[in-house]
Write an enzyme that holds these catalytic residues in place. Structure first.
Site, PDB file in Angstrom:
ATOM      1  N   ASP A  17       0.833  -1.205   0.000  1.00  0.00           N
ATOM      2  CA  ASP A  17       0.000   0.000   0.000  1.00  0.00           C
ATOM      3  C   ASP A  17       0.867   1.256   0.000  1.00  0.00           C
ATOM      4  O   ASP A  17       2.072   1.216   0.318  1.00  0.00           O
ATOM      5  CB  ASP A  17      -0.884  -0.038   1.264  1.00  0.00           C
ATOM      6  CG  ASP A  17      -2.185   0.725   1.111  1.00  0.00           C
ATOM      7  OD1 ASP A  17      -2.305   1.520   0.160  1.00  0.00           O
ATOM      8  OD2 ASP A  17      -3.081   0.523   1.955  1.00  0.00           O
ATOM      9  N   ASP A  59     -10.846   2.210  -2.953  1.00  0.00           N
ATOM     10  CA  ASP A  59     -11.370   1.912  -1.616  1.00  0.00           C
ATOM     11  C   ASP A  59     -12.888   1.929  -1.605  1.00  0.00           C
ATOM     12  O   ASP A  59     -13.505   1.582  -0.607  1.00  0.00           O
ATOM     13  CB  ASP A  59     -10.858   2.953  -0.609  1.00  0.00           C
ATOM     14  CG  ASP A  59      -9.464   2.620  -0.116  1.00  0.00           C
ATOM     15  OD1 ASP A  59      -8.998   1.499  -0.372  1.00  0.00           O
ATOM     16  OD2 ASP A  59      -8.844   3.483   0.530  1.00  0.00           O
TER      17      ASP A  59
HETATM   18  C1  DGJ Z   1      -5.925   1.792   1.978  1.00  0.00           C
HETATM   19  C2  DGJ Z   1      -6.338   0.575   1.228  1.00  0.00           C
HETATM   20  O1  DGJ Z   1      -6.839   0.917  -0.026  1.00  0.00           O
HETATM   21  C3  DGJ Z   1      -7.341  -0.198   2.065  1.00  0.00           C
HETATM   22  O2  DGJ Z   1      -7.831  -1.296   1.356  1.00  0.00           O
HETATM   23  C4  DGJ Z   1      -6.665  -0.616   3.334  1.00  0.00           C
HETATM   24  O3  DGJ Z   1      -5.614  -1.494   3.028  1.00  0.00           O
HETATM   25  C5  DGJ Z   1      -6.137   0.593   4.066  1.00  0.00           C
HETATM   26  N1  DGJ Z   1      -5.317   1.405   3.231  1.00  0.00           N
HETATM   27  C6  DGJ Z   1      -5.342   0.182   5.283  1.00  0.00           C
HETATM   28  O4  DGJ Z   1      -4.736   1.228   5.894  1.00  0.00           O
END
Ligand code: DGJ
Length: 712
Positions: free
Chosen positions: A463, A533
Site C-alpha cells: 500500500d 477503496d
Molecule cells: C488503503 C487501502 O486501499 C485499504 O484497502 C486498506 O488497506 C487501508 N489502506 C489500510 O490502511
C-alpha cells in the site's frame, strides 16, 4: 507475425505487427528521425513513397516552426511543438543538434527490437530511440536511452519524454482518458480535441487517483465499441508522469510523455545513462473494446506473463480490512479465516493493524514486526491455521511510509522527504520515506525481505496511502536531490524485483489508498491491483469499467463487502455485490462474523459459480455489451479464446418503472453453433444470441445476472 525491416535506399524502417504498421525514416539532411506512418498495414514501397514526399507541404509553415512529425523532438532551432528532450550542457549551451548515427535490429526479450541512434553534432550526448514489437500483439513498446558520452562536465536533463506518438494529420479528434479521485478512480472521460494542448499528469510521486497514464484517440466520433480506428497509449511508470496531447492548427496531432519534468532536473554525469520508461502504443481498427482487448492480451502475454506461459489464475481472496480495520488479532483473524475457508476462499489476507503499535493510523508505520499484544505467539500460529484450512496467507504492508510515532522515525528522522525550515506535512498522520536514498531503499528491502523470509507469506498487499510532498533531501543539496522524484520509483521497482526473484511465488497486490498506483510499470511486478477503496458495487461499475478499458480484468481485485456499505451506506443484494465483483479477480472483504449463515451459504454458491467462469473472466476476450452511460443496465461478456464458452454479467442500476431492457445482444459467437446455459440447461442458437439477443429478466432495482453458456 511481426517484422522490422530497413530500406537502405530511403533510410526508412518499417515495423509490422499482425494488424498495423509503423514507419519512420532519417530526414534527408540526417538531423532528425521523421515519423512517416502509424496505422493500418502498409508495405515497404508505400513507406518509400511517403519518405520521398517533401517534409511539409508549405515552406511558409516550416519557416514558422510547423515542422514535420518527428520521432523524438529535441529542443533547439525552429521547433515549437512540445519537445521530447531539453538539456543544459556544461558550457551553458541549451539547444540540441542531432545527427543520425546508426541503427540496430535485433531479436531480444521475446520480441523484435529496433534501436535508432542519434548523437549531438558537437556535445557528448547520445540518444537511442528503442522500439519493440511482438508476433502476437499490435502493441509497440517505445522508450529512449540517453547517454553522456564524454568524460567532462555534467549534462542536466530538463525534460525527457519516452516517446513521441504522431497520429495521421486531421483536424478533429476525440480523446478518451481516465480521471477521478480517491473513491472514484478510473472514470472514463472524453473530450473533443481542437488545436491546443491537453495535459494529463501526476506531480504526486505516484501514478495517482486523479489521472491515469493511458489514452485512446479516434477521429472525432468515428469509433464505436466494436468498429473504427483507435490509437491508444499507456505509460509504464509509477512515479510522477506527464502526457501532452497536442493538436497543432495545421492538424498535426502528437502525444508525448514520460517522467514528469516538474521539479525534476536529472544530472547525467560523464559516462552515465538515463533509461526512460516504456511508453507503449497501439493502433487498432476494431473500436474501443478492440483496443481494450488488445491491451489485455498484451498484458497477459508480455507484462504479467509470457506468450508461452500465461500468468496463473488469481485466487479468490479474503481481506480483513473492512471487517476488523485496526482491531486485528490472532483470535479475530482465525475466526474470519475459518468462515472464509468454508466459502471457498483460497488466499487469506490480513490487512493493516497487525504490526507493533498499530492501534490506529496514528502510530506504527515503519515497525514491521507483529504486535506482541495482538499476536503474543507471533504470526506463525495464524499462518499455520490458515494453511491447514487450505488457504495461502497474505499480509498488508506500507513500506514507503512512516508514522512520526514509530521506532523507525525516532531513530531516523532524516529518512523522510523534508526541507530545512519547512513543515513536514502529514497526511493520515504519516510521512514518506525518501526511497531515493540508497540506504533507505536498502533498509526497506531488508525489512520486508526479513518478513517474508521468516514467515510463509505468499502475498503482499503493498500500500501507499499518501502522495509525496516537500520532496527535499537536504543532505544532497547541490548534488541534484531532485532526482529522488525518479529514484523513488526506480528503487521501489528494484526492491519488488529483488523480493520476487529471491522469493519465488511471492505475489504482490499494488495498492495506493485504492487505485493510486495502477499502470503498466507496476503491473510487470505486481499480479494485481486494488482499484479503489470504494467497495459499493453500484459505484464500482463505472470504476471497473474505466479500469478495464486499459487494464486486464485478471489484475483487478474486486471485493464483495457488507450491506449497508461502510462507505456509502447503500444497501445492495448479495448476488448483485458478487456479480459486480466477478468482473475481475473476485475477493471478499466483508465482516463475515456478522453475515447470517444463510448469506454465507449463498456466498459459497456464488464463489463456486465464479470459479466456473474464472478462466473466462481472467483470460477471455471482453465484449462490452451495454453501458450505464446509455441506460440502466450494464453488461459484459467474456469469451474463451476458442469461442467454446462464455460468461455474461449484467447489472442494473435504479430504473424508472416500466422501462424494459428487452434483450441483450451477445457478440463474437458462431451463428451456426448452439450454446447451453450451464445453470438452466436452456439451449440457444448463436445467431439468435447475437442478432436477437439473450432475453433479459424484467430487472428490479439493483438486479443482476450471471449466465454461463457452453457451446454444445
Ligand atoms: C488503503 C487501502 O486501499 C485499504 O484497502 C486498506 O488497506 C487501508 N489502506 C489500510 O490502511
Amino acid at each position: 507475425m511481426s517484422s522490422v525491416s530497413y530500406d537502405e535506399q530511403s533510410r526508412t524502417w518499417l515495423l509490422r505487427t499482425p494488424n498495423s504498421a509503423y514507419g519512420l525514416g532519417v530526414s534527408a539532411d540526417g538531423t532528425s528521425v521523421r515519423h512517416l506512418h502509424w496505422g493500418g498495414p502498409i508495405g515497404q514501397a508505400d513507406l518509400r513513397a511517403l519518405a520521398a514526399e517533401a517534409p511539409d507541404d508549405t515552406a511558409v509553415r516550416v519557416a514558422w516552426g510547423e515542422e514535420d512529425p518527428a520521432e523524438f523532438t529535441a529542443w533547439g532551432g525552429l521547433r515549437y511543438d512540445e519537445p521530447s528532450l531539453k538539456v543544459d550542457f556544461a558550457d551553458g549551451t541549451r539547444a540540441i543538434e542531432w545527427r543520425y548515427h546508426g541503427h540496430r535490429i535485433a531479436e531480444e526479450d521475446g520480441g523484435r527490437t529496433l534501436t535508432v541512434e542519434l548523437r549531438d553534432r558537437s556535445y557528448p550526448l547520445g540518444a537511442e530511440l528503442c522500439y519493440r514489437i511482438f508476433d502476437d500483439s499490435d502493441v509497440i513498446e517505445r522508450w529512449a536511452r540517453l547517454r553522456h558520452l564524454g568524460d567532462d562536465g555534467p549534462i542536466v536533463v530538463r525534460q525527457a519524454y519516452s516517446a513521441n506518438w504522431c497520429l495521421p494529420r486531421d483536424q478533429a479528434w476525440r480523446l478518451r482518458y481516465l480521471q477521478g479521485g480517491h473513491l472514484v478512480e478510473t472514470q472514463l472521460t472524453e473530450t473533443a480535441l481542437r488545436p491546443g494542448k491537453f495535459v494529463l499528469e501526476s506531480r504526486r510521486g505516484i501514478t495517482s487517483h486523479q489521472a491515469n497514464p493511458w489514452f485512446a484517440l479516434d477521429r472525432a466520433g468515428t469509433a464505436t465499441e466494436e468498429a473504427g480506428e483507435v490509437w491508444s497509449g499507456a505509460l509504464a511508470w509509477s512515479g510522477s508522469w506527464k502526457l501532452v496531447v497536442e493538436l497543432t492548427p495545421a492538424g498535426n496531432l502528437h502525444v508525448t510523455g514520460g517522467y514528469n519534468e516538474f521539479d525534476s532536473p536529472f544530472t547525467l554525469a560523464p559516462g552515465a545513462e538515463l533509461v526512460l520508461p516504456v511508453f507503449a502504443g497501439m493502433y487498432g481498427n476494431h473500436g474501443m473494446v478492440g483496443v481494450s482487448r488488445e491491451w489485455h492480451a498484451y498484458q497477459l502475454g508480455h507484462v504479467l506473463g509470457s506468450p508461452s506461459q500465461r500468468p496463473p489464475l488469481r485466487p479468490v481472496l479474503y481481506n480483513s480490512w473492512e471487517a476488523t480495520y485496526f482491531n486485528v488479532d490472532e483470535r479475530s483473524q482465525t475466526r474470519l479465516a475459518e468462515l472464509a475457508a468454508e466459502m471457498g476462499v483460497e488466499l487469506f489476507v490480513v490487512d493493516d493493524g497487525w504490526f507493533t503499535g498499530r492501534a490506529s493510523d496514528r502510530a506504527g508505520l515503519g515497525d514491521w514486526v507483529a504486535d506482541p499484544v495482538k499476536f503474543p505467539r507471533g504470526l506463525d500460529p495464524l499462518i499455520e491455521r490458515v494453511e491447514k484450512l487450505g488457504m495461502r496467507f497474505g499480509l498488508w504492508v506500507e513500506p514507503e511510509m512512516v508514522n512520526a510515532d514509530s521506532m523507525l522515525y525516532r531513530d531516523h528522522p532524516d529518512w523522510v522527504y523534508h526541507f530545512p525550515n519547512r513543515r513536514r506535512t502529514e497526511k493520515r498522520n504519516q510521512l514518506v520515506l525518501n526511497l531515493g536514498r540508497p540506504d533507505v531503499a536498502e533498509w526497506v528491502h531488508a525489512s520486508i525481505d526479513r518478513l517474508v523470509s521468516e514467515h510463509p507469506i505468499s502475498f503482499l498487499k503493498w500500500d501507499m496511502n499518501r502522495h509525496i510532498s516537500e520532496a527535499g533531501w537536504p543532505a544532497e543539496t547541490g548534488r541534484n536531490p531532485e532526482r529522488a522524484w525518479i529514484d523513488h520509483t526506480r528503487h521501489l521497482y528494484e526492491i519488488l524485483d529483488r523480493l520476487r526473484a529471491d522469493h519465488p511465488g511471492l505475489e504482490i497486490e499494488s495498492c495506493s489508498g485504492g487505485g493510486g498506483r495502477v499502470d503498466l510499470g507496476i503491473l510487470s511486478r505486481a499480479e494485481q491491483t486494488w482499484p479503489s477503496d470504494n467497495t459499493d458495487a453500484s459505484d464500482r461499475i463505472a470504476i471497473q469499467d474505466g479500469y478495464a478499458h486499459a487494464y486486464a480484468p485478471i489484475t483487478m481485485t474486486c471485493w464483495v463487502t457488507d450491506s449497508p456499505n461502510p462507505i456509502t451506506g447503500r444497501r445492495l443484494p448479495l448476488p448483485y455485490r458478487f456479480h459486480v465483483a466477478m468482473a475481475g479477480a473476485l475477493g471478499i472483504g466483508g465482516d463475515l462474523l456478522a453475515w447470517p449463515e444463510g448469506e454465507r451459504a449463498a456466498a459459497a454458491d456464488l464463489v463456486a459459480a465464479y470459479k466456473a467462469i474464472r478462466p473466462l473472466v481472467q483470460y477471455g476476450r471482453l465484449y462490452r455489451l451495454a453501458s450505464l452511460r446509455d441506460g440502466t443496465v450494464a453488461a459484459s461478456q467474456y469469451l474463451a479464446d476458442d469461442g467454446a464458452e462464455l460468461a455474461v454479467l449484467a447489472w442494473w442500476r435504479p430504473r424508472s418503472f416500466g422501462v424494459w431492457a428487452g434483450r441483450l445482444r451477445l457478440a463474437g459467437l458462431d451463428a451456426a453453433a448452439r450454446y447451453q446455459d450451464a445453470a438452466t440447461g436452456e439451449v440457444y442458437g448463436g445467431g439468435l444470441l447475437m442478432h436477437s439477443g439473450l432475453p433479459l429478466p424484467t430487472g428490479l432495482e439493483y438486479d443482476s445476472m450471471l449466465v454461463h453458456l457452453i457451446r454444445v
